[in-house]
Design an enzyme around this catalytic site. Structure first.
Site, PDB file in Angstrom:
ATOM      1  N   GLU A  74      31.887  56.886  40.272  1.00 43.73           N
ATOM      2  CA  GLU A  74      32.505  57.161  41.526  1.00 43.73           C
ATOM      3  C   GLU A  74      32.740  58.731  41.705  1.00 43.73           C
ATOM      4  OE1 GLU A  74      33.933  54.744  43.513  1.00 43.73           O
ATOM      5  OE2 GLU A  74      33.411  53.266  42.363  1.00 43.73           O
ATOM      6  N   ARG A 115      39.960  48.284  58.056  1.00 40.80           N
ATOM      7  CA  ARG A 115      40.093  48.462  59.557  1.00 40.80           C
ATOM      8  C   ARG A 115      40.366  47.158  60.345  1.00 40.80           C
ATOM      9  NH1 ARG A 115      35.771  52.696  61.546  1.00 40.80           N
ATOM     10  NH2 ARG A 115      36.984  52.713  63.456  1.00 40.80           N
ATOM     11  N   GLY A 140      24.757  56.120  41.042  1.00 42.85           N
ATOM     12  CA  GLY A 140      25.572  55.127  41.642  1.00 42.85           C
ATOM     13  C   GLY A 140      26.608  54.447  40.512  1.00 42.85           C
ATOM     14  N   LYS A 165      41.950  44.690  39.577  1.00 41.79           N
ATOM     15  CA  LYS A 165      42.885  44.491  38.354  1.00 41.79           C
ATOM     16  C   LYS A 165      44.241  45.253  38.407  1.00 41.79           C
ATOM     17  CE  LYS A 165      39.631  47.341  36.734  1.00 41.79           C
ATOM     18  NZ  LYS A 165      38.179  47.208  37.553  1.00 41.79           N
ATOM     19  N   LYS A 204      42.642  46.843  31.564  1.00 42.11           N
ATOM     20  CA  LYS A 204      41.943  45.926  31.065  1.00 42.11           C
ATOM     21  C   LYS A 204      42.678  45.342  29.933  1.00 42.11           C
ATOM     22  CE  LYS A 204      37.664  47.003  33.433  1.00 42.11           C
ATOM     23  NZ  LYS A 204      36.470  47.690  33.327  1.00 42.11           N
ATOM     24  N   GLY A 218      29.396  45.353  37.701  1.00 38.58           N
ATOM     25  CA  GLY A 218      28.471  45.395  38.447  1.00 38.58           C
ATOM     26  C   GLY A 218      28.792  44.473  39.772  1.00 38.58           C
ATOM     27  N   VAL A 249      37.961  41.897  33.603  1.00 35.80           N
ATOM     28  CA  VAL A 249      37.800  42.370  32.310  1.00 35.80           C
ATOM     29  C   VAL A 249      36.341  42.069  32.018  1.00 35.80           C
ATOM     30  CG1 VAL A 249      38.508  42.796  30.086  1.00 35.80           C
ATOM     31  CG2 VAL A 249      40.277  42.368  31.625  1.00 35.80           C
TER      32      VAL A 249
END
Ligand SMILES: NC(=O)c1ccc[n+]([C@@H]2O[C@H](COP(=O)([O-])OP(=O)(O)OC[C@H]3O[C@@H](n4cnc5c(N)ncnc54)[C@H](OP(=O)(O)O)[C@@H]3O)[C@@H](O)[C@H]2O)c1
Length: 340
Positions: free
Chosen positions: A212, A45, A209, A128, A227, A320, A155
């Site tokens: 997704e 935004r 978590g 990626k 990758k 991560g 990767v």
């Protein structure tokens, strides 16, 4: 030496990178003489911009604003500006691209990266998709302008896989394969250890978590395939994402897992390519329990690089936000020549 950095994408990784710069900027400056100045952070935004560079305290503060709200953060927020206007305001040396990976169009990352190069900015990516879809165009544009594009975060970003592959300059790499997706490896580990089905394991991974809300990019092998393309391109192989045979993890049942365990084996979602034949794949494979990959569990990734000299195995964190942010910062330092 000051390096002015614009961070495009301010979700998990963008925020971890801002925090990391706040916390470890002085360490990097002390060791390498490079002062990383974040001059802007951008979400879908708008942006928060400070041409003279945010202080560490300001970076920590802006990292706490709710999602999609950096443009409302006082006093530096601006809503709805184009990337061109952002560049005119803050004139970055390095563009960090951490928007979502879209393997159909590559957008918004692809246009952002090409624009950054056209404006003379070096580029560092965790996204990626632009590289998986348009590696040659991006590298060609950078080369023509004498700019650098770095992507160690793309990767096994938590481990130095890209650097390892690049370092094998005189080796003939014959085959690269491994476990390149932490989400599917976590799900499979749960299925084997808790003897639960894929749906239940996926729900647990989402609650943790690790997966997704829409896990299809991981489960259907798109993430691992992207990758592979990046790894292959590093070795000069013209692998395209559409040329990779992908088999979804979704076809693996608890019964398959139990059958594998009875035979002293495990199922892993393995991705790889054969550099000689050009064959590339992402598929569930049943591996005997004495193979290296069978022991790589949870959020760990692994890569096996077979060469004419010897084979190399790298096992470590795949990604991560914190690990990925470190790779981004490492790339920025290496672009500026701060690393030997
Ligand atoms: N998470 C990891 O551990 C990890 C590891 C390696 C690589 N990566 C890659 O790194 C990238 C970022 O991952 P993430 O986990 O940080 O994703 P994320 O949490 O979804 O964050 C993405 C960010 O991009 C912003 N964005 C979306 N469209 C945009 C646009 N047109 N212009 C500017 N910003 C836009 C989003 O804005 P809003 O906040 O407004 O939605 C959000 O801030 C992805 O490509 C991912 O594949 C992630």
């Amino acid at each position: 030496m000051d390096v002015r950095v614009l961070v495009v994408g301010f979700g998990h990784v963008g925020r971890a990178f801002a925090r990391l710069t706040a916390l470890k900027g002085s360490l990097v400056e002390r060791r390498f003489g490079v002062r990383v100045k974040i001059v802007g952070v951008v979400d879908s935004r708008g942006a928060a911009l400070k041409p003279e560079g945010f202080s560490g305290a300001e970076l920590l503060k802006v990292s706490e604003v709710p999602r999609s709200s950096v443009c409302f953060s006082e006093p530096y927020g601006v809503c709805g500006l184009s990337l061109k206007s952002l560049y005119d305001s803050v004139q970055p040396d390095v563009h960090v691209e951490v928007t979502p990976s879209n393997y159909v169009s590559g957008e918004p990352g692809l246009s952002n990266v090409m624009f950054a190069l056209s404006r003379g900015a070096n580029v560092v990516l965790a996204n990626k998709a632009p590289l998986a879809l348009k590696f040659d165009d991006i590298m060609g544009s950078a080369r023509a302008r004498g700019l650098k594009v770095k992507f160690r975060a793309t990767v096994m970003g938590g481990s130095p896989l890209i650097d390892t592959v690049l370092s094998l300059r005189s080796h003939e790499v014959k085959k690269v394969y491994g476990i390149f997706n932490a989400t599917t490896n976590y799900i499979l580990t749960l299925m084997h250890e808790s003897l639960i089905g894929l749906d239940e394991a996926l729900k647990t991974a989402q609650a943790m978590g690790v997966a997704e809300a829409d896990p299809s990019l991981d489960i259907d092998g798109w993430d691992a395939a992207a990758k592979l393309v990046i790894l292959a391109r590093l070795l000069g192989l013209k692998l395209n994402i559409s040329g990779i045979a992908r088999e979804s993890l979704s076809k693996v049942t608890l019964r398959d897992v139990v059958e594998a365990l009875k035979r002293n084996s495990v199922i892993k979602h393995v991705a790889g390519f054969d550099a000689l034949s050009g064959e590339a794949w992402v598929k569930p494979e049943t591996l005997s329990s004495d193979s290296v990959l069978s022991k790589v569990n949870g959020l760990l990734n692994a890569a096996v690089i077979e060469t004419d000299v010897c084979d190399y195995i790298l096992i470590g964190k795949g990604g991560g936000p914190v690990e990925t942010a470190h790779s981004l910062l490492d790339d920025i330092v290496s672009i500026t020549g701060g690393l030997i």
